[in-house]
Scaffold this motif. Structure first.
Motif, PDB file in Angstrom:
ATOM      1  N   ASP A 211      47.910  40.409  37.082  1.00 46.11           N
ATOM      2  CA  ASP A 211      47.590  40.511  38.497  1.00 46.11           C
ATOM      3  C   ASP A 211      47.801  39.137  39.125  1.00 46.11           C
ATOM      4  O   ASP A 211      47.922  38.126  38.422  1.00 46.11           O
ATOM      5  N   HIS A 213      45.758  37.310  40.840  1.00 45.86           N
ATOM      6  CA  HIS A 213      44.556  36.468  41.037  1.00 45.86           C
ATOM      7  C   HIS A 213      43.857  36.311  39.684  1.00 45.86           C
ATOM      8  O   HIS A 213      42.744  36.796  39.494  1.00 45.86           O
ATOM      9  N   HIS A 345      39.910  37.230  35.840  1.00 44.81           N
ATOM     10  CA  HIS A 345      40.455  38.040  36.938  1.00 44.81           C
ATOM     11  C   HIS A 345      39.391  38.175  38.022  1.00 44.81           C
ATOM     12  O   HIS A 345      38.216  38.357  37.715  1.00 44.81           O
ATOM     13  N   VAL A 346      39.805  38.097  39.262  1.00 46.05           N
ATOM     14  CA  VAL A 346      38.853  38.278  40.370  1.00 46.05           C
ATOM     15  C   VAL A 346      38.715  39.784  40.628  1.00 46.05           C
ATOM     16  O   VAL A 346      39.631  40.411  41.169  1.00 46.05           O
ATOM     17  N   ARG A 348      37.316  42.834  42.619  1.00 44.59           N
ATOM     18  CA  ARG A 348      36.864  42.970  44.004  1.00 44.59           C
ATOM     19  C   ARG A 348      36.158  44.289  44.227  1.00 44.59           C
ATOM     20  O   ARG A 348      36.278  45.210  43.431  1.00 44.59           O
TER      21      ARG A 348
HETATM   22 MN    MN Z   1      43.299  42.672  40.565  1.00 43.69          MN
END
Ligand code: MN
Ligand code: UD2
Length: 551
Positions: A211, A213, A345-346, A348
């Protein structure tokens, strides 16, 4: 003499006690596994070494980034004072920007991972990152963490696929970094088609998806390439650590989790089954996982292509991880999480981008495609858990069904029995119907033949008149209604149910029951049976079957 012997014994005893203490102290972390009920970012810090990872020395910054001006890149898109820092990316942009292009993070692996060794001749990989309107600071940190924390010779290239972000420069400028290439979609494609595009230009024999981020951790890459090199049918992912969306703290995730799902095809992290946990005496060993989260994994390129890449009719986001996971397992591969590989990994709480067709419809379309192609008769549980999916458009799946046939894949039942026996199959609420034609009912007779007979009612209804309509099957206990030939006028009979048997597949067509492949309809052939299949004319009384629920 006796005294000397006593002294020797005493010394040996003390040495033994000290040795035991030393061993226990050394290995203490192993004795305290996490019992966290929180699925993510469990506080398993006890086993963590105190060291933090720093960029390797001797790799001058300039060499790593070439002519790329990272300061200018980051300052090009500052958060304006007074702007909500969460608005555009659903994470705290101010905190992310504050961290800049790179930082040290804690090495979150089990301490034993540091002594695992790898082949000296591991093949290199193409790293593929797709993004749509990613923040510059998170995107650059993802890229830089890869360059800083991977052995340089293992990174063949990094392919960025800009999925039609508003500002083309977000991607273009990054291609000044050595090894980084930028592709831009001319329209929004979604992450699935974007990844396929990226994989299409990759030149390495191993693909690594990330990903946009993430921050990769110490020696994240070698364990994954090693496993794939040993066996190309393995698809491997790291433990995904948590980067806080509020303060960007890097938090260790529990090492006792694997990927799972419920019947609505909702992904969840779940505890490794207890028997497997007990059997794990080496914390560096891979963890088998029924599904992967989807964003971060390593896969052999030829295996990716052999298995049919992705279902490119899936849009924007969601569901592709199930489709890939079912396909990998059912068609001869395996999925693992490697605890000695860690990537942050961020995570959300909401999507920061729009879905042209709407979020819910897109998720339904994608998961429905996965269910229709891979879940066989178990798709009924998907529909039961997600009733709104019924009747929603999902396009043609002919190509994917052909792929499944070509690859000669196992059934979903095989997957449930061998890969995910922990997934509870909902208790079947069996409902019975009469199949009425006027005053007469379809009835089985002499175990496998059929006829029409006077409908019974109340408690007098015999089992021979009770049918279970489980599309595509029409069942009576373990027997299924089947055609005997594909031509009009052939007899219909009962035979043991088999989910793959196309002669047993029916669907409603108005009041008629149509055999799926032949297109013929069940016909009572008045005035005397037995029922046969004839060309469909659903308005004809002899083809009209009215289901009437009975208890
Ligand atoms: Mn992601
Ligand atoms: C998880 C996966 C994600 C994907 C998804 C299901 C992890 C860490 N993340 O969701 O990779 O498998 O589940 O589909 O396992 N993107 C595009 N075009 C779009 C939308 C998204 O390129 O139209 C990019 C996006 O910028 C990001 C990646 O795709 O780099 C995944 O999107 P996400 O981060 O919003 O998904 P996530 O982590 O919630």
């Amino acid at each position: 003499m006796r005294r000397i012997r006593a002294n020797a014994i005493a010394i040996l005893t003390v040495a033994w006690i000290l040795g035991t203490f030393y061993y226990l102290w050394q290995d203490k972390p192993r004795a305290s596994p996490s019992s966290a009920s929180q699925p993510r970012a469990a506080g398993v810090k006890s086993h963590l070494p105190k060291s933090v990872t720093h960029p390797p020395r001797g790799e001058p910054q300039g060499q790593l980034l070439g002519t790329f001006d990272e300061k200018a890149y980051l300052l090009g898109k500052p958060l304006r004072p007074g702007d909500d820092p969460y608005r555009e990316h659903a994470f705290n942009l101010q905190e992310s920007d504050r961290l800049g292009s790179e930082r040290s993070i804690r090495d979150t692996r089990h301490y034993r991972c540091a002594s695992v060794t790898f082949d000296p001749d591991l093949p290199s990989t193409s790293v593929i990152i797709t993004f749509h309107n990613e923040a510059r600071s998170t995107l650059l940190r993802t890229i830089k963490s890869v360059l800083v924390r991977s052995p340089a010779h293992l990174i063949q290239e990094m392919i960025l696929v800009d999925d039609f972000s508003s500002d083309p420069e977000d991607c273009q400028l990054l291609s000044q970094i050595p090894k980084v290439h930028c592709l831009r979609n001319e329209r929004r494609e979604g992450l699935i088609r974007s990844r396929v595009r990226g994989a299409g230009v990759a030149s390495a024999s191993i693909l690594t998806f990330l990903d946009s981020h993430c921050e990769v951790n110490t020696d994240w890459l070698q364990p994954m390439i090693q496993r794939v090199k040993e066996d190309r049918t393995r698809v491997v992912s790291p433990i995904i650590d948590v980067i806080s969306l509020d303060n960007f703290a890097y938090l260790a995730a529990s090492a006792d989790l694997r990927g799972g799902f419920d019947w609505s095809l909702h992904f969840k992290w779940e505890q490794i089954p207890i028997e497997q946990k007990m059997a794990r005496n080496d914390p560096t060993q891979p963890i088998r996982t029924p599904v992967i989260a989807g964003g971060i994994f390593v896969m052999d390129e030829s295996w990716f292509n052999h298995l049919g890449q992705y279902d490119t009719q899936m849009d924007i986001w969601g569901g592709e991880n199930f489709e890939l996971s079912f396909r990998v397992w059912m068609c001869g591969g395996s999925l693992e999480i490697l605890p000695c590989s860690r990537v942050g990994h961020v995570f959300r709480k909401r999507h920061p981008y729009d879905f042209p067709e709407g979020n819910a419809l897109t998720y339904i379309k994608n998961t429905r495609r996965a269910a229709e192609v891979w879940m066989d008769e178990y798709k009924q549980y998907y529909y039961a858990a997600r009733p709104s999916a019924q009747g929603k458009a999902y396009g043609s799946i002919a190509d994917r069904l052909a792929l499944r046939r070509k690859l000669n894949c196992n059934s979903f039942r095989w997957y449930l029995e061998n890969v995910y026996p922990e997934l509870r199959i909902p208790e079947q609420k069996v409902t019975y119907s009469l199949l009425k034609q006027g005053e007469l009912c379809l009835e089985s007779h002499n175990s496998d033949s059929l006829r029409l007979a006077e409908c019974k009612s109340g408690s007098g209804i015999p089992a021979s008149q009770k049918w279970t309509l489980m599309e595509p099957q029409i069942r009576q206990q373990d027997l299924c209604l089947a055609i005997t030939a594909f031509s009009s006028g052939s007899k219909v009979r009962l035979e043991p149910c088999s989910p793959k048997e196309s002669r047993q597949k029916w669907k409603p067509r108005g009041p008629a029951l149509q055999h799926v492949i032949s297109g013929l309809c069940l016909d009572s052939q008045p005035p005397v049976g037995p029922p046969i299949t004839t060309q469909c004319r659903p308005q004809m009384a002899s083809q009209s079957w009215e289901p009437k629920l009975v208890t």
